[in-house]
Design an enzyme around this catalytic site. Structure first.
Site, PDB file in Angstrom:
ATOM      1  N   CYS A 170       0.805  -1.236   0.000  1.00 58.38           N
ATOM      2  CA  CYS A 170       0.000   0.000   0.000  1.00 58.38           C
ATOM      3  C   CYS A 170       0.829   1.272   0.000  1.00 58.38           C
ATOM      4  O   CYS A 170       0.523   2.222  -0.703  1.00 58.38           O
ATOM      5  CB  CYS A 170      -0.892   0.057   1.239  1.00 58.38           C
ATOM      6  SG  CYS A 170      -2.025  -1.312   1.431  1.00 58.38           S
ATOM      7  N   LEU A 200      18.011 -32.715   8.787  1.00 59.78           N
ATOM      8  CA  LEU A 200      18.444 -31.952   9.966  1.00 59.78           C
ATOM      9  C   LEU A 200      17.813 -30.577   9.816  1.00 59.78           C
ATOM     10  O   LEU A 200      18.119 -29.868   8.865  1.00 59.78           O
ATOM     11  CB  LEU A 200      19.965 -31.798   9.978  1.00 59.78           C
ATOM     12  CG  LEU A 200      20.806 -33.078   9.959  1.00 59.78           C
ATOM     13  CD1 LEU A 200      22.291 -32.712   9.978  1.00 59.78           C
ATOM     14  CD2 LEU A 200      20.487 -33.957  11.157  1.00 59.78           C
ATOM     15  N   ASN A 223      14.978 -24.214   8.980  1.00 62.77           N
ATOM     16  CA  ASN A 223      13.718 -24.681   8.373  1.00 62.77           C
ATOM     17  C   ASN A 223      13.326 -23.886   7.125  1.00 62.77           C
ATOM     18  O   ASN A 223      12.211 -23.975   6.661  1.00 62.77           O
ATOM     19  CB  ASN A 223      12.580 -24.612   9.423  1.00 62.77           C
ATOM     20  CG  ASN A 223      11.395 -25.467   9.030  1.00 62.77           C
ATOM     21  OD1 ASN A 223      11.555 -26.561   8.483  1.00 62.77           O
ATOM     22  ND2 ASN A 223      10.192 -24.969   9.269  1.00 62.77           N
ATOM     23  N   GLY A 268      14.524 -24.309   4.206  1.00 56.24           N
ATOM     24  CA  GLY A 268      14.500 -25.205   3.052  1.00 56.24           C
ATOM     25  C   GLY A 268      13.478 -26.303   3.286  1.00 56.24           C
ATOM     26  O   GLY A 268      12.524 -26.476   2.518  1.00 56.24           O
ATOM     27  N   PHE A 290      -7.265  -3.438  -4.055  1.00 59.37           N
ATOM     28  CA  PHE A 290      -6.812  -2.873  -5.339  1.00 59.37           C
ATOM     29  C   PHE A 290      -7.678  -3.314  -6.514  1.00 59.37           C
ATOM     30  O   PHE A 290      -7.191  -3.449  -7.643  1.00 59.37           O
ATOM     31  CB  PHE A 290      -5.329  -3.224  -5.586  1.00 59.37           C
ATOM     32  CG  PHE A 290      -4.461  -3.066  -4.377  1.00 59.37           C
ATOM     33  CD1 PHE A 290      -4.283  -1.816  -3.816  1.00 59.37           C
ATOM     34  CD2 PHE A 290      -3.860  -4.159  -3.771  1.00 59.37           C
ATOM     35  CE1 PHE A 290      -3.512  -1.649  -2.678  1.00 59.37           C
ATOM     36  CE2 PHE A 290      -3.092  -4.015  -2.634  1.00 59.37           C
ATOM     37  CZ  PHE A 290      -2.914  -2.756  -2.088  1.00 59.37           C
ATOM     38  N   PHE A 298      -7.855  -0.407 -14.113  1.00 62.50           N
ATOM     39  CA  PHE A 298      -8.745  -1.214 -14.956  1.00 62.50           C
ATOM     40  C   PHE A 298      -8.560  -0.951 -16.457  1.00 62.50           C
ATOM     41  O   PHE A 298      -9.444  -0.423 -17.128  1.00 62.50           O
ATOM     42  CB  PHE A 298     -10.193  -0.910 -14.533  1.00 62.50           C
ATOM     43  CG  PHE A 298     -11.156  -1.975 -14.926  1.00 62.50           C
ATOM     44  CD1 PHE A 298     -10.912  -3.304 -14.630  1.00 62.50           C
ATOM     45  CD2 PHE A 298     -12.324  -1.671 -15.611  1.00 62.50           C
ATOM     46  CE1 PHE A 298     -11.802  -4.301 -14.993  1.00 62.50           C
ATOM     47  CE2 PHE A 298     -13.226  -2.656 -15.976  1.00 62.50           C
ATOM     48  CZ  PHE A 298     -12.961  -3.974 -15.664  1.00 62.50           C
ATOM     49  N   GLN A 330      -1.499   7.616  -0.707  1.00 64.75           N
ATOM     50  CA  GLN A 330      -2.094   6.926  -1.862  1.00 64.75           C
ATOM     51  C   GLN A 330      -1.236   7.149  -3.112  1.00 64.75           C
ATOM     52  O   GLN A 330      -1.039   6.253  -3.912  1.00 64.75           O
ATOM     53  CB  GLN A 330      -3.506   7.462  -2.132  1.00 64.75           C
ATOM     54  CG  GLN A 330      -4.541   7.006  -1.117  1.00 64.75           C
ATOM     55  CD  GLN A 330      -4.976   5.576  -1.378  1.00 64.75           C
ATOM     56  OE1 GLN A 330      -5.451   5.243  -2.445  1.00 64.75           O
ATOM     57  NE2 GLN A 330      -4.774   4.724  -0.402  1.00 64.75           N
ATOM     58  N   GLU A 332      -6.508   5.596  -8.200  1.00 66.30           N
ATOM     59  CA  GLU A 332      -6.054   4.895  -9.392  1.00 66.30           C
ATOM     60  C   GLU A 332      -5.066   5.660 -10.279  1.00 66.30           C
ATOM     61  O   GLU A 332      -4.110   5.078 -10.768  1.00 66.30           O
ATOM     62  CB  GLU A 332      -7.271   4.532 -10.251  1.00 66.30           C
ATOM     63  CG  GLU A 332      -8.176   3.535  -9.587  1.00 66.30           C
ATOM     64  CD  GLU A 332      -9.326   3.161 -10.496  1.00 66.30           C
ATOM     65  OE1 GLU A 332     -10.029   4.072 -10.938  1.00 66.30           O
ATOM     66  OE2 GLU A 332      -9.510   1.981 -10.759  1.00 66.30           O
TER      67      GLU A 332
END
Ligand SMILES: Cc1cc2nc3c(=O)[nH]c(=O)nc-3n(C[C@H](O)[C@H](O)[C@H](O)COP(=O)(O)OP(=O)(O)OC[C@H]3O[C@@H](n4cnc5c(N)ncnc54)[C@H](O)[C@@H]3O)c2cc1C
Ligand code: FES
Length: 1275
Positions: free
Chosen positions: A106, A206, A210, A212, A753, A867, A1140, A1207
């Site tokens: 944001c 082992l 963590n 991987g 969004f 859009f 914004q 936008e």
């Protein structure tokens, strides 16, 4: 999977031997609970609360406006908090590094960094630059006063829990074993025990960090029945220095390795630290801080990832591993024989890496590391490398050479043949030219290699060697080795190639946010137009803010997981849920057959099936769902559903295929002004071109989430967390019940969004169906991968154009045809918006636009900020850019083609709407002046002349954006407090804050503290419009204003009678203290037959100037400076609007220069999470970022003269794209390639590097299209 940092927590441990406490940030999603024995975990809830005392970190991020939707904020807070616990006065660089692993979609990061900067003792830029707002001396609040901030006091921080300390001191460490449903976790305490365990369970991983194993288990579904955790084995953490180098325990985290090598670099002689320095360079950009804090050195080596950053350097640096097993100890070299395949090493299954020996370098020996990644930080490398050379003393004769690469094969690879050839030769141009040739042959990649980007990756292997060469030449020069002089007697080429410039100084400077001034007469307590903090910022920072998944579960609540198609186009033969229903916890499954009502959702006249019944049309289409008692069980159930398909022919995946097979939706739209054919006839010059613009993931931080609770005897459904009329309609239609039985509620969303409107209706309907069928509450929270797969994204576009112009640069005719990829929904709207903005800011007398929606077998695209407009405008600007490039190649000095073609004076658009472009031109002029454009252009030209492989570029882009598209209820209670309900959904854009300003400060003339906005709810305010198209504040603000005016009218006689009376007085006078307001905006229309209309109420204007520096050898770029001038009328809340603007700009920067959606040739989306899909991170912020709001602007069409802002600014991110193109043009000029050239969006490092066409790019052979199947296709 550790890529976004939203779940960051701080872990603290006590070391009883050293009596020290360590603190570090970590991603909760990767922390195994079993590993946290005796550790204290602190979350943002633990450090402060709005009930008691907020923490200074929470306060400063919130007050600096660093929290919009707030979903990332707790993670940001904890990253900074952990930093401060270790370094109470950090530098700005420390802050940027600490936040490197935290993503925000944001804010654009500037306000977050601004808040954090207050801890370095630097004065806040936000405050400083918003000073211009403080004009009436009426004690109006600035964003905050530095003096009012809570002081940072390290003595007040939480203490490490004494009971944990006591336990650590007193307990004799014992082997721990945790047994779960499917996994046994064993944590030994001695090395012997560890070795025995590994011998007994050779396949057991082992687990240290963590990072991987965790990912494998989570995303690849790999199950390890036994896991060994060696974190309590002290030998694995030992560090021993010897005269020849240092032995580092394999379990040491990458952060501790970084601290160690930093120290060694400081302490040892510079000749000895070459490998340490190269490792340090890699460690600075490896993962985010949270990853480095837990990931281990041994884990990185043993994982043998193809693009490990450390392995090529360790191999080049001749490092050695000490490994242990029941069979004894041995030493093994890290080299090309050690890495044997994808994730495979020469280690035996029962062997454990005990430690790693990193030798010191010798005089005359140099080690360097290189990497190129899709993002500068927290991104796995595309190609990474380690290189070492040793010269014979006092000469340039190569005694030894080692070159290793990652990212160009299944594992780390060595260029042994090339090195063998070079050893013994002199380090000169001839040798190096031979080396490039050999390297190209040796490090080869097949055209369909996994990961794609084949030409780019191959060129990088050469570019890295070239960069190494430049650095070595400099070193040889320093060592007074005689270097060959240039044949023509001029300065040696290496010298100007390596000339230091300021380019490597990536220093963040202060941004400017200069805003409007409120009028002289405005009351001090009237907050309209003044910067007011986002009303939920503090609760978001403290973790108190409630998102959908924070809503407490009810008894019997079920979880839903979706079953999605794995085929792009196939007949559905059978959906077999038999096995799934037998699994533990699985309660039920739903398919299309269970839908009692309408089985599809209609949007703009086109149907989309909720759940596929007979045929699937894309990979990722929903075919069913499984509900179970836990999330994990629901996931396992969904994975067990067997779907039988029969592939159908004529699959259409790309826009080109759609054009070839005429797979289009109707109607195709066309608009023409003037006579284009005649215009082309009169034009002096004509150019044709093409541009492809890729799609964009919304990547809202909170994925699609909903909770449906059936309640009451009449089976009403309460739906959290979406509120939109179409969702209610969709649910009611699906279940065949009236809309009044469904109510939707939302407090806030973690970003949207545009992505939480249409697809959410379908997801909400499926969840409601499951709740209806089981009679239980059902929760659906999509995992990131599923969200990306299912929900669609921004529409990719392919455009062809032809432009006719006069020799003076005036464009007199253009014909543009845009093909947008779509599947079912949102068809006509997007192509209409594309055509309506095909002029952007330019008056082209003869203009034809055509837009066609292509039907493909890829997930349906959906609304995303702008859009279609950001795509449309990029096409127009590319047309203008081509004209400029053509003209500059024949005439110099350059001319402002944009300025020449801009609307001027009373104007009329191609759809015959009259408007005055005065503010467009004012924004343009002011931006040129504020950005000091003309003098910087000259400086850039000078820079480019003296730098061969670094080029700078600058671009100024204007915007003219049409805005068009609510109801409110205001209650006043007897105590004077006010409850406001309106139809706008809060998703970070600050709509609730603005509504408070509207009601409190202006309309009811009461303090903001008396106003409450609880949630947006359809049973309070029905028939809401989506908060979209930058129209939320316009519509809802007007509705709230109308409700307040009604109340004031009723109250006026009472106030007149008793000006000092209370609300009680009004109550006793029987005055109704509740009122509604309803506003749907001005009437807009567009008649496509007549090709004219009034589709917009007004235009928002702006201009943006960006400057970049591009590394032409790697395509890497840095935005050096951005200046934006926006006309947003009179802002209701400038600090929110500036937020914004910055956030939208960064999203645009991502769209046009970073975010890649790649599909497999069978139509499957590859990037399914932050590891593969890169949105801008804090490292991508422009080094200097100035935002100015145009002064003296007003707008008759919206509340308090404000303008929609959400936008439009996104498109201004394209200024970075065109600045890159400008830099690339300078690079091409050096190799004799002038004039217009094609650069598709996003201009990622790959596209940029290839477009620069360096000699290394040109050396790489390009395989014939069609002669191979590429790994990925451009859709
Ligand atoms: C978000 C994210 C970003 C990343 N970015 C980068 C990056 O930019 N560059 C980069 O190089 N890497 C990157 N990585 C990879 C990361 O560096 C490695 O996953 C990490 O170093 C592995 O260490 P670990 O302790 O977490 O391993 P674990 O997951 O605990 O274990 C991994 C494997 O190593 C084995 N192993 C661990 N220790 C030993 C040992 N002592 N002896 C024998 N085998 C052992 C285990 O059996 C297991 O198979 C990233 C990872 C993530 C999640
Ligand atoms: S505020 Fe950072 S993701 Fe929304």
């Amino acid at each position: 999977g550790g890529g976004c940092g939203a779940c960051t927590v701080m872990v603290s441990r006590y070391n009883p031997r050293e009596k020290t406490i360590s603190h570090f940030s970590a991603n909760a999603c990767l922390l195994p609970v079993c590993q946290l024995h005796l550790a204290a975990v602190t979350t943002t809830e633990g450090i402060g609360s709005t009930e008691t005392r907020i923490h200074p970190v929470q306060e400063r991020i919130a007050k600096a406006n660093g929290s919009q939707c707030g979903f990332c904020t707790p993670g940001m807070v904890m990253s900074l908090y952990a930093l401060l616990r270790n370094q109470p006065q950090p530098s700005l660089e420390d802050i940027v590094e600490a936040l490197g692993g935290n993503l925000c979609r944001c804010t654009g990061y500037r306000p977050i960094v601004d808040g954090c900067k207050t801890f370095c003792g630097v004065r806040m830029s936000v405050m400083r630059h918003l000073e211009s707002l403080l004009v009436d001396n009426a004690g109006v609040p600035e964003l905050f006063h530095e003096g009012d901030l809570l002081p940072q006091d390290p003595t007040q921080e939480l203490i490490f829990p004494p009971e944990l300390m006591l336990m650590a001191e007193s307990q004799r460490p014992l082997t721990q074993t945790f047994c779960g449903e499917r996994i046994t976790w064993v944590s030994p305490v001695t090395l012997r025990e560890l070795v025995e365990l590994k011998a007994k369970h050779p396949k057991a991983p082992l687990v240290l960090g963590n990072t991987g194993v965790g990912l494998e288990m989570k995303f690849k579904g790999i199950l390890h029945p036994v896991i060994i955790s060696p974190t309590r084995v002290p030998e694995l953490y030992e560090v021993n220095k010897t005269p020849d180098g240092v032995w580092v325990g394999a379990a040491c985290s990458l952060t501790s390795l970084k601290t160690l090598v930093e120290k060694l670099v400081r302490e040892l002689h510079e000749d000895q630290v070459e490998t340490f320095s190269a490792l340090l360079q890699q460690l600075r950009s490896l993962g985010g801080q949270q990853i480095r804090n837990v990931a281990s050195l041994g884990g990185n080596i043993a994982s043998a990832a193809p693009n490990s950053d450390l392995n090529p350097v360790l191999a080049a640096g001749r490092c050695i591993l000490s490994v242990i097993s029941k069979g004894g100890r041995r030493e093994i070299a890290v080299n090309e024989d050690f890495f044997v395949g994808f994730g495979k090493t020469a280690l035996k299954q029962d062997e454990i890496i005990l430690s790693v020996f990193i030798p010191v370098s010798k005089r005359g020996e140099f080690v360097r590391a290189f990497r190129q990644a899709p993002r500068k930080a927290n991104a796995l490398a595309t190609v990474t490398s380690g290189m070492r050379v040793r010269f014979a003393q006092g000469t340039d004769a190569v005694e030894d050479l080692a070159i290793f690469y990652g990212g160009v094969g299944p594992c780390t690879v060595g260029a042994t043949k090339t090195c063998r050839e070079v050893i013994g030769r002199r380090w000169n141009e001839e040798t190096l030219n031979e080396a490039y040739r050999l390297l190209l042959d040796e490090i080869s990649l097949p055209p369909s290699a996994p990961g794609g980007k084949v030409e780019f990756r191959r060129s990088l292997t050469l570019s890295f060697l070239f960069k190494f060469n430049l650095q070595m030449l400099q070193k040889l020069n320093e060592m007074v080795v005689k270097l060959p002089s240039c044949t023509n007697g001029s300065e040696p080429s290496w010298r100007w190639q390596v000339r230091p410039d300021c380019s490597d100084k990536r220093r963040l400077t202060f941004g400017t946010c200069r805003s409007q001034e409120v009028s002289q007469g405005q009351r001090g307590d009237d907050l309209v137009g003044r910067p007011v903090m986002h009303r939920s910022a503090l609760s978001q920072a403290t973790g108190e803010a409630v998102y959908c998944d924070d809503i407490a579960g009810s008894q019997g609540e079920l979880f839903l997981a979706l079953v999605t198609s794995t085929r792009a186009h196939a007949k559905l033969i059978k959906i077999d849920d038999g096995e799934a229903l037998k699994l533990p916890g699985v309660v039920d499954a739903v398919t299309a057959k269970d839908i009692p009502g309408k089985k599809f959702r209609t949007f703009t006249g086109i149907d989309e099936e909720l759940l596929a019944e007979n045929e699937v049309t894309c990979v990722g289409q929903m075919v069913g769902a499984v509900v179970a008692d836990t999330r994990q069980h629901a996931k396992q159930g969904a994975a067990a559903v067997k779907v039988v398909y029969e592939d159908l022919p004529d699959r259409v995946l790309t826009i080109e295929e759609a054009i070839e097979k005429k797979s289009f939706f109707k109607p195709q739209r066309e608009i023409e002004r003037g006579n284009v054919t005649e215009g082309f006839r009169k034009a002096d010059q004509m150019l044709e071109g093409e541009i492809r613009i890729g799609g964009q993931e919304h990547f809202y931080m909170e994925t699609q989430s909903m909770l449906v609770v059936p309640s009451g005897e009449e089976k009403e459904l309460k739906v959290s967390h979406r509120v939109h009329l179409s969702h209610i309609e969709s649910i009611a239609e699906t279940l065949g019940i009236p809309s009044n039985r469904v109510s939707c509620h939302v407090k806030r969303m973690g970003g949207a969004f545009g992505g939480k409107v249409t697809k959410t209706s379908i997801l909400a309907s499926i969840t409601a169906l499951a709740a209806w069928k089981t009679g239980q509450a059902v929760r659906c929270v999509l995992e990131r991968g599923d969200d990306m797969l299912i929900t669609g994204a921004r529409h990719p576009v392919l455009a062809n154009y032809k432009v006719g112009f006069m020799n003076d640069g005036r464009i007199i005719a253009a014909d543009i045809h845009v093909f947008a990829k779509i599947f079912t929904l949102d068809v006509s709207l997007v192509i209409e918006k594309i055509l309506l903005h095909i002029d952007n800011a330019y008056s082209v007398p003869n203009l034809r636009g055509r837009a066609t929606a292509c039907k493909t077998n890829l997930p349906s695209n959906t609304a995303f900020r702008g859009f279609g407009v950001p795509q449309s405008m990029l096409v127009v600007e590319s047309v203008i850019n081509d004209v400029r490039a053509w003209r500059e190649s024949v005439v110099s000095p350059p001319l402002q083609i944009r300025e020449k073609n801009m609307y001027k004076g009373p104007s009329i658009t191609h759809y015959k709407l009259q408007f005055d472009p005065e503010n467009l031109l004012r924004c343009w002029d002011e931006c040129l002046q504020k950005a000091d454009y003309h003098s910087r252009r000259t400086t850039i030209a000078q820079f480019n002349q003296s730098n061969r492989f670094k080029k700078r570029g600058i671009a100024v882009i204007p915007i003219k954006y049409g805005i068009a598209f609510a109801a409110a209820l205001v209650h006043i209670y007897k105590d004077g407090s006010v409850l406001v309900s309106h139809g706008g959904a809060e998703m970070g854009q600050g709509i609730h804050t603005k509504m408070q300003q509207v009601v409190a400060s202006r309309e009811l003339r009461i303090p903001v503290s008396l106003i409450h906005i609880s949630e947006t709810s359809t049973n309070v305010v029905p028939n809401t419009c989506p908060s979209a198209a930058s129209f939320g504040t316009d519509a809802n603000g007007m509705a709230v204003k109308m409700a307040c005016e009604t109340l004031l009218q009723r109250l006026e006689p009472v106030i007149r009678e008793d000006p000092k009376g209370t609300w009680q007085t009004a109550f006793f006078k029987k005055i109704g203290l509740s009122a509604t307001g309803y506003y749907r905006g001005p009437d807009t229309y567009m008649d496509w037959k007549k090709q004219e209309g009034q589709p917009y109420a007004y235009f928002t204007y702006g201009t943006c100037c960006s400057e970049v520096e591009v590394d032409c050898l790697t395509g890497d770029y840095q935005t050096l400076r951005t200046d934006i001038v926006m006309d947003i009328g009179r802002s209701i809340n400038p600090s929110i609007d500036i937020g914004q603007i910055e956030g939208a700009f960064m999203q645009g920067l991502g769209l046009y220069t970073m975010e890649e959606r790649k599909f497999s040739p069978s139509g499957m989306l590859y990037p399914r999470g932050p590891a593969q899909y890169k949105i801008p991170a804090v490292c991508d912020m422009p080094l200097k970022f100035n935002v100015y709001l145009l002064a003296g602007s007003s707008n008759l069409h919206a509340i308090y003269s404000s303008k929609g802002i959400g936008e439009p600014v996104l498109f201004l991110g394209s200024s970075v794209f065109f600045a890159i193109k400008d830099a690339v043009a300078a690079a091409r000029k050096d190799v004799g390639l002038g004039g217009p050239f094609k650069l598709d969006s996003p201009a990622c490092p790959e596209e940029t590097c290839l477009a620069c066409a360096s000699c290394f790019v040109q050396m790489v052979p390009v395989p014939k299209p069609g002669s191979f199947q590429p790994w990925a296709i451009d859709v």
